[in-house]
Scaffold this motif. Structure first.
Motif, short mmCIF file in Angstrom:
data_model
loop_
_atom_site.label_atom_id
_atom_site.label_comp_id
_atom_site.label_asym_id
_atom_site.label_seq_id
_atom_site.Cartn_x
_atom_site.Cartn_y
_atom_site.Cartn_z
N HIS A 1 -3.75 17.32 9.65
CA HIS A 1 -4.23 18.05 8.47
C HIS A 1 -4.23 17.09 7.28
N VAL A 2 -4.86 17.53 6.20
CA VAL A 2 -4.90 16.75 4.96
C VAL A 2 -4.38 17.65 3.84
N GLN A 3 -3.55 17.08 2.97
CA GLN A 3 -3.07 17.83 1.80
C GLN A 3 -3.55 17.12 0.53
N ILE A 4 -4.06 17.87 -0.40
CA ILE A 4 -4.42 17.29 -1.69
C ILE A 4 -3.69 18.07 -2.78
N THR A 5 -2.90 17.38 -3.57
CA THR A 5 -2.12 18.03 -4.63
C THR A 5 -2.44 17.38 -5.97
N ALA B 1 6.37 18.23 -11.55
CA ALA B 1 6.13 16.87 -12.03
C ALA B 1 4.64 16.64 -12.22
N ARG B 2 4.32 15.64 -13.01
CA ARG B 2 2.93 15.22 -13.14
C ARG B 2 2.67 14.31 -11.94
N PHE B 3 1.88 14.80 -11.03
CA PHE B 3 1.89 14.18 -9.71
C PHE B 3 0.59 14.52 -8.98
N SER B 4 -0.11 13.50 -8.51
CA SER B 4 -1.33 13.75 -7.73
C SER B 4 -1.33 12.85 -6.52
N GLU B 5 -1.60 13.43 -5.39
CA GLU B 5 -1.70 12.60 -4.19
C GLU B 5 -2.55 13.26 -3.12
N ILE B 6 -3.04 12.42 -2.23
CA ILE B 6 -3.73 12.91 -1.03
C ILE B 6 -2.88 12.43 0.13
N ALA B 7 -2.53 13.33 1.03
CA ALA B 7 -1.75 12.93 2.20
C ALA B 7 -2.55 13.23 3.46
N VAL B 8 -2.80 12.20 4.25
CA VAL B 8 -3.49 12.38 5.52
C VAL B 8 -2.40 12.36 6.59
N ALA B 9 -2.14 13.52 7.18
CA ALA B 9 -1.03 13.64 8.15
C ALA B 9 -1.60 13.51 9.56
N PHE B 10 -1.19 12.46 10.24
CA PHE B 10 -1.70 12.23 11.60
C PHE B 10 -0.96 13.10 12.61
N ARG B 11 -1.53 13.23 13.78
CA ARG B 11 -0.89 14.05 14.81
C ARG B 11 0.29 13.29 15.40
N GLU B 12 1.18 14.05 16.04
CA GLU B 12 2.33 13.41 16.69
C GLU B 12 1.85 12.66 17.92
N VAL B 13 2.68 11.73 18.40
CA VAL B 13 2.30 11.02 19.64
C VAL B 13 2.20 12.04 20.77
N LEU C 1 -0.46 8.92 5.89
CA LEU C 1 -1.02 7.98 4.93
C LEU C 1 -1.10 8.71 3.59
N VAL C 2 -0.39 8.17 2.60
CA VAL C 2 -0.35 8.84 1.29
C VAL C 2 -1.09 8.00 0.27
N ILE C 3 -2.06 8.61 -0.37
CA ILE C 3 -2.81 7.93 -1.43
C ILE C 3 -2.36 8.56 -2.74
N ARG C 4 -1.59 7.80 -3.51
CA ARG C 4 -1.02 8.32 -4.77
C ARG C 4 -1.95 8.04 -5.93
N LEU C 5 -2.28 9.09 -6.66
CA LEU C 5 -3.14 8.89 -7.84
C LEU C 5 -2.29 8.76 -9.10
N GLN C 6 -1.20 9.52 -9.15
CA GLN C 6 -0.26 9.38 -10.25
C GLN C 6 1.05 10.06 -9.91
N PRO C 7 2.17 9.57 -10.41
CA PRO C 7 2.27 8.33 -11.18
C PRO C 7 2.23 7.13 -10.22
N ASP C 8 2.14 5.93 -10.77
CA ASP C 8 2.28 4.73 -9.96
C ASP C 8 1.26 4.70 -8.83
N GLU C 9 -0.02 4.49 -9.19
CA GLU C 9 -1.09 4.50 -8.19
C GLU C 9 -0.78 3.56 -7.04
N LEU D 1 5.40 1.82 4.57
CA LEU D 1 4.72 0.55 4.30
C LEU D 1 4.02 0.79 2.97
N ASP D 2 4.51 0.15 1.93
CA ASP D 2 4.16 0.59 0.59
C ASP D 2 3.32 -0.43 -0.15
#
Ligand code: NAD
Length: 490
Positions: free
Chosen positions: A210-214, A340-352, A369-377, A400-401
């Motif tokens: 699934h994908v989460q966008i906050t 919090a002031r916080f934006s991210e997209i999280a791409v959640a992969f399936r389990e093995v 895989l987390v794509i952070r828009l704010q804070p700290d892109e 892995l950051d």
């Protein structure tokens, strides 16, 4: 500073609404920063327009103070002086006919060159301004029109505005801003997907659970109560910003990184989102409205009246009906007065598919895989590795950051503000990061039935406490699918 500056041609930029909040906080500071970076030519000119009766000198004085306050870093005074010397001011009521001849005269001083007309005014003024620009012969084929959000209130109004603009201008002259597209991380999403062989083979329903966008804000409606209460989170955030993020995650690879190939693919995503009927609106959407907190007012206090059914929070589950995404839900949420002031997209992969560590570990965490828009892109990939040391095979999750700010510091590059990038793209005539008229209409056509179903549903949005993740039902939206939201700001 190492810079990779692509120079732009000389231009005249006319800012309608030059004394307004957006111009002061975003447009002028971004221009100053581009000048500081050496990208604004010495003969470029900015003409600020507004109703207030300032002399150009008084406006420049006020502008310099405003840039010092908003630019976020120490100001280079010599550069600032150069910048304001390139700025002119004209008092003009855009609803009247006076003053336009003066604008014609000032623009005429430089002959043929790129002209940008930035409509940083209330959307109700877009059409009257464009009519007058046209009537007074101010625009040329070298002209571009920049429209701020909101672009329409629903499908009908967006279409009417598109038709109005199309009567005077070609689509290639129109720049509909969604500043999220100017964010470095958002553009990086395309680089991550299409410049690396690693992710794209996994970027589909077979591997993505699934994908989460906050997009979470801590502020309330502040001084924008009247506008916001008419719009709500669905219109103010989902129809544009969250929809654009969703498009970049879900779209097929375009044939080229160029305006129409990119926008064609985004449009296909919007059209493939399963429409909501009243039942799905009930099941898969959650509306919330913030209560008063210990030291913050309630939504009702902020807008100055009780009984409003406008949502300051929305969460929803979407499905995209195409081969790539069938079976992978997309969860979206956005709201005000959250933790919090916080934006991210999280791409959640399936389990093995099978765990070889089943004797020691009950459940292996899936990669995210987390794509952070704010804070700290930045971008983080959560991986599972062996916990160091003897004593058998114990596993641990590590990130892995890549924080962009850190990664770029050593190279002498800075993270530009979205408006810096977008303004220079407009001057260059590159529409890739701007919404095309049909995209905006398609997004409204998808949003309208949800807004209509909420309108018919006489219930109040669910109240939620300030400083939380929103109403409980938003948590349930994922719990009932055996999933959970990532923490806001954790
Ligand atoms: P604002 O109310 O602070 O400023 C409005 C500006 O328009 C002022 O300079 C005012 O003088 C001018 N104006 C109003 N009526 C006029 C008239 N008849 N003739 C000439 N000038 C006139 O508004 P803002 O917050 O700067 O927003 C401008 C636009 O940008 C709006 O469309 C808004 O939705 C959009 N926007 C604003 C923000 C933000 O953070 N402020 C963010 C995204 C989009």
């Amino acid at each position: 500073m190492v810079s990779r500056i692509i120079p732009v041609d000389a231009f005249d930029l006319v800012v309608f609404g030059a004394t307004g909040d957006l111009a002061s906080r975003k447009i002028f500071p971004a221009l100053y920063k581009r000048l500081l970076a050496g990208q604004v030519p010495a003969d470029a000119r900015v003409i600020g327009l507004a109703r207030a009766a300032h002399t150009p000198e008084a406006f420049r004085h006020q502008l310099a103070a405003s840039i010092r306050a908003h630019v976020g870093t120490a100001v280079d005074e010599a550069c600032l002086a150069r910048f304001v010397s390139q700025v002119d001011y004209l008092q003009l009521d855009v609803l009247g006919e006076a003053g336009w001849a003066e604008l014609v005269a000032r623009l005429g001083e430089h002959g043929a060159r790129i002209r940008v007309f930035y409509l940083s005014v209330a959307p109700g003024l877009f059409s009257p301004i464009c009519d007058r620009l046209w009537r007074h012969g101010i625009t040329t084929v070298q002209s571009r029109i920049v429209a701020e959000k909101p672009f329409g209130h629903d499908f009908e109004s967006a279409r009417a505005l598109n038709l109005h603009l199309a009567a005077h201008f070609a689509e290639s002259q129109l720049y509909r801003i969604d500043h999220y597209l100017g964010k470095e991380t958002v553009q990086n999403l395309m680089a991550i997907r299409f410049a690396n062989a690693l992710f794209e083979p996994l970027w589909n329903a077979r591997f993505v659970d699934h994908v989460q966008i906050t997009v979470a804000e801590t502020i309330g409606v502040e001084g924008r109560g009247e506008y916001y209460d008419h719009a709500g989170a669905l219109r103010d955030m989902v129809q544009n910003h969250l929809m654009q993020l969703l498009c970049l995650i879900a779209m097929e690879p375009p044939s080229r990184f160029a305006p129409d190939p990119v926008r064609d693919e985004k449009l296909k995503v919007i059209r493939a989102i399963e429409p909501f009927d009243a039942e799905r609106v009930r099941e898969d959407t959650v509306r919330g409205q913030y209560r008063a907190g210990a030291d913050v007012p309630s939504y009702a206090d902020d807008i100055g009246r009780t009984g409003s059914r406008t949502e300051s929070f929305v969460a929803m589950k979407l499905r995209i009906a195409n081969w790539r995404w069938s079976g992978t839900p997309f969860y979206l949420r956005t709201g005000k007065r959250l933790r919090a002031r916080f934006s991210e997209i999280a791409v959640a992969f399936r389990e093995v598919p099978h765990s070889v560590f089943a004797q020691t570990v009950s459940r292996l965490p899936a990669n995210v895989l987390v794509i952070r828009l704010q804070p700290d892109e930045g971008i983080t990939l959560r991986m599972t590795i062996k916990e160091p040391g003897p004593g058998g095979m114990r596993l641990m999750e590590v990130p892995l950051d890549m924080s962009f700010a850190e990664a770029l510091v050593g190279k002498g590059l800075h993270m530009p503000d979205a408006y810096e990038r977008l303004l220079m793209d407009i001057v260059r005539g590159d529409q890739t990061l701007f919404m095309r008229g049909d995209e905006v209409e398609a997004a409204w056509a998808w949003v309208d039935p949800i807004a209509a179903a909420w309108e018919l549903d006489r219930r109040q949005p669910q109240p939620y406490d300030p400083g939380t993740s929103g109403p409980d039902d938003a948590l349930m939206l994922m719990h009932r699918d055996n999933r959970r939201w990532r923490g806001i700001g954790e």
